[in-house]
Design an enzyme around this catalytic site. Structure first.
Site, short mmCIF file in Angstrom:
data_model
loop_
_atom_site.label_atom_id
_atom_site.label_comp_id
_atom_site.label_asym_id
_atom_site.label_seq_id
_atom_site.Cartn_x
_atom_site.Cartn_y
_atom_site.Cartn_z
CG ASP A 171 -22.63 -12.87 29.90
OD1 ASP A 171 -22.92 -11.80 29.34
OD2 ASP A 171 -22.29 -13.90 29.28
CD GLU A 197 -21.26 -16.15 52.28
OE1 GLU A 197 -20.09 -15.80 52.01
OE2 GLU A 197 -21.72 -17.27 52.00
C1 GLC Z 1 -23.94 -11.45 26.88
C2 GLC Z 1 -22.93 -10.37 26.63
C3 GLC Z 1 -22.48 -10.48 25.21
C4 GLC Z 1 -21.84 -11.83 25.01
C5 GLC Z 1 -22.80 -12.94 25.40
C6 GLC Z 1 -22.08 -14.25 25.55
O1 GLC Z 1 -25.08 -11.25 26.16
O2 GLC Z 1 -23.47 -9.13 26.94
O3 GLC Z 1 -21.60 -9.46 24.86
O4 GLC Z 1 -21.48 -11.99 23.67
O5 GLC Z 1 -23.39 -12.70 26.64
O6 GLC Z 1 -21.28 -14.23 26.69
#
Ligand code: GLC
Length: 581
Positions: free
Chosen positions: A220, A288
């Site tokens: 993310d 790993e």
């Molecule tokens: C990313 C995720 C989204 C979330 C954001 C904050 O973009 O896909 O859904 O709100 O990160 O974590």
């Protein structure tokens, strides 16, 4: 004119690693299938339906977060990275999921959220109690405020979800104190990735899930973890994840280095150089283990810059958001495909292709607009509504076009059914923090997150025995899995056929050849066609039937019927055909 041939082995080779040509299906755990009747999807619900995903023909499942979380941002606010939220199940449920998936040949990919935690994480709670300058505070980004009494935020950065990126805390002694940074919601404090303790903690989180059998991670906000030194003011705030309101804005005459440097100065919390060091650290941990992958969510433009995230030793893949954001236009589509194959190919990585996910308006709806609302904005009942029939048809054509391309493809749960966005969701159901932080001015992303319709004639169509967390429209009656499985012309059947043919004829078929007569610059402005190996894929973007020279047997048509006329094939409007020589 674009290059007629793209012969880049990094995208596809018979003996290549599995992820170079994989189809990865995104599960949004809240909305896939509810196993315990509480109205929210869960891991046992998914495990019980795994067979349908194996039958669809995908290779791996990426799960949006299922970790312990107060769910202020639907799980992208993690309180415990090494446990499952009780709403979704237990670690034992995760183990059963992985085991069952393995028997069906499906891999499980976990969503890692390293940019920020929940404010309920033990580290953040400890930071609140500790003193300024302490080791507890140093795990996050705390600063004194500006102004005579520190009453002003440390800089002018605005949150992706609206409002300031800074929240002021009350110190343990009851006085107003420091501010902490959160690029997203107040409940999502950003970690300080300059701190070795944070890095070491995430090393152990990665190993925890890899040891449990995860095939890898979707990372993310991969481009946001490092902030520019000194946290300088931003030049122009934007609520998009790329920091740019228009991806085209980056097409300038600068060299690649100049462009990247300029964007790093303009956007002090996106795409900083230091993230590459983190990418390499993550990658060395994955290496790993055998066969594991990571895909970065890095909303950076242009594609050549995104490609720097998949250089050797960094991510395996990134989501191709440039492709997702491409409007319904033949030239732009051809350009973005060529540019992607070239940019990713230049660093030895496969391109990926993606049209929908939980953050954007579903493509069956998006494509029903000529002017698409900005990423993250969503649609509400009072907004101009899409032309649904047009959107549905275009979406199928776009998916059929995408699934033939070399590289990795991503499918967001429900797109295989042709599900549209919920565009008239009442405000009382909304959960997206964007909605609250903008006092409803921005509707947010809930409309893309409605639970899946499985079976039966009445909502909630087998999703749950309880009341689903978001309402499922009765108008989805025809769109259930059960219904589409028996309808040979359904979207689900098209996806299933495409994935089967892809495995048989396209994996290992190498790069693409654009069909000369459909190139841009040619008179055939409405047709775009490529061949790979023995397959020719022809997309008709126009509103009328178009003749084409494709040879071979028709094996897929996304909508309508292909007829023969004057020895040529006639492709129906807004439709894509696959022809096998
Ligand atoms: C990313 C995720 C989204 C979330 C954001 C904050 O973009 O896909 O859904 O709100 O990160 O974590």
């Amino acid at each position: 004119m674009s290059m007629p041939t793209t012969e880049l082995l990094s995208h596809d080779r018979k003996d290549a690693e599995w992820w170079r040509s994989s189809v990865i299906y995104q599960i949004y755990p809240r909305s896939f299938a509810d196993g315990n009747g509480d109205g929210m999807g869960d891991l046992p619900g998914v495990t019980g339906r795994l067979k349908s995903l194996a039958d669809l023909g995908v290779d791996a499942l990426w799960f949006s977060p299922f970790f312990t979380s107060p769910q202020k941002d639907a799980g992208y606010d993690v309180a415990d990275y090494k446990n499952i939220d009780s709403r979704f199940g237990t670690l034992a449920d995760f183990d059963s999921l992985v085991a069952k998936a393995k028997t069906l040949g499906l891999r499980i990919i976990v969503d890692l959220v390293p940019n920020h935690s929940s404010d309920q994480h033990v580290w953040f709670q400890a930071a609140l109690k500790a003193a300024p300058g302490s080791k507890e505070r140093a795990r996050y980004i705390f600063r004194d405020g500006k102004g005579a009494n520190g009453e002003l935020p440390p800089n002018n950065w605005e949150s992706v979800f609206g409002g300031s990126t800074w929240t002021r805390i009350t110190e343990a002694d009851g006085t107003l104190g420091q501010w902490y940074l959160h690029i997203f919601d107040t409940s999502q404090p950003d970690f300080n990735w300059q701190n070795e303790e944070v890095r070491a903690e995430f090393d152990s989180v990665l190993r925890f899930w890899l040891d449990r059998g995860a095939a890898g991670f979707r990372i993310d906000v991969a481009h946001g973890m490092i902030k520019a030194d000194g946290l300088p003011d931003i030049i122009q705030n934007s609520t998009t994840m790329s920091g740019q309101d228009s991806p085209d804005a980056v097409k300038t005459e600068e060299t690649q280095e100049e462009l990247i440097r300029r964007l790093q100065i303009e956007n002090p919390f996106w795409g900083q150089e230091g993230v590459h060091e983190i990418n390499r650290r993550f990658r060395s941990i994955l290496d790993e283990y055998d066969d594991r992958v990571m895909c970065g969510e890095a909303w950076v433009h242009p594609l050549s810059r995104m490609a720097s995230y998949v250089k050797p030793g960094e991510y395996h893949q990134t989501f191709n958001f440039g492709y997702l954001e491409t409007p319904w236009n033949k030239e732009k589509l051809q350009d973005v495909v060529t540019e992607s194959l070239n940019a990713f190919g230049a660093v030895g990585a496969p391109s990926t292709w993606v049209l929908s996910n939980h953050d954007v308006i579903r493509h069956a709806t998006r494509m029903g607009y000529d002017q698409v609302p900005k990423q993250g904005d969503g649609i509400g009942p009072k907004y101009a509504q899409p032309d649904e029939a047009k959107g549905q048809r275009r979406a199928r054509a776009a998916s059929a076009f995408m699934l033939g391309l070399p590289g990795g493809a991503y499918i967001y749960q429900g797109e295989e059914l042709g599900l549209p966005e919920h565009t008239t969701l009442e405000d009382k159901y909304r959960e997206d923090p964007t909605f609250f932080r903008t006092q409803g001015a921005i509707k947010g992303r809930d409309g893309a997150r409605v639970p899946l319709p499985w079976s039966g004639k009445t909502t909630p169509f087998g999703f749950s025995t309880g009341k689903p967390w978001l309402p499922i429209s009765q108008s989805w009656e025809e769109l259930t899995v059960e219904n589409e499985l028996v309808d040979p012309k359904s979207s689900l059947q098209m996806y299933r056929n495409a994935l089967e043919l892809r495995k048989e004829f396209l994996v290992g078929a190498g790069g693409i050849n654009w069909l000369e007569s459909t190139q841009h610059g040619s008179k055939r402005d409405e047709l775009l066609s490529y061949s790979r190996g023995t397959m020719t894929v022809v997309m008709n973007l126009s509103d009328s039937p178009q003749k084409c020279e494709a040879v071979g047997k028709l094996v897929i048509v996304s909508s309508g019927t292909v007829e023969a006329r004057d020895g040529k094939k006639v492709i129906p409007p807004r439709s894509t055909g696959w022809f096998l020589a």
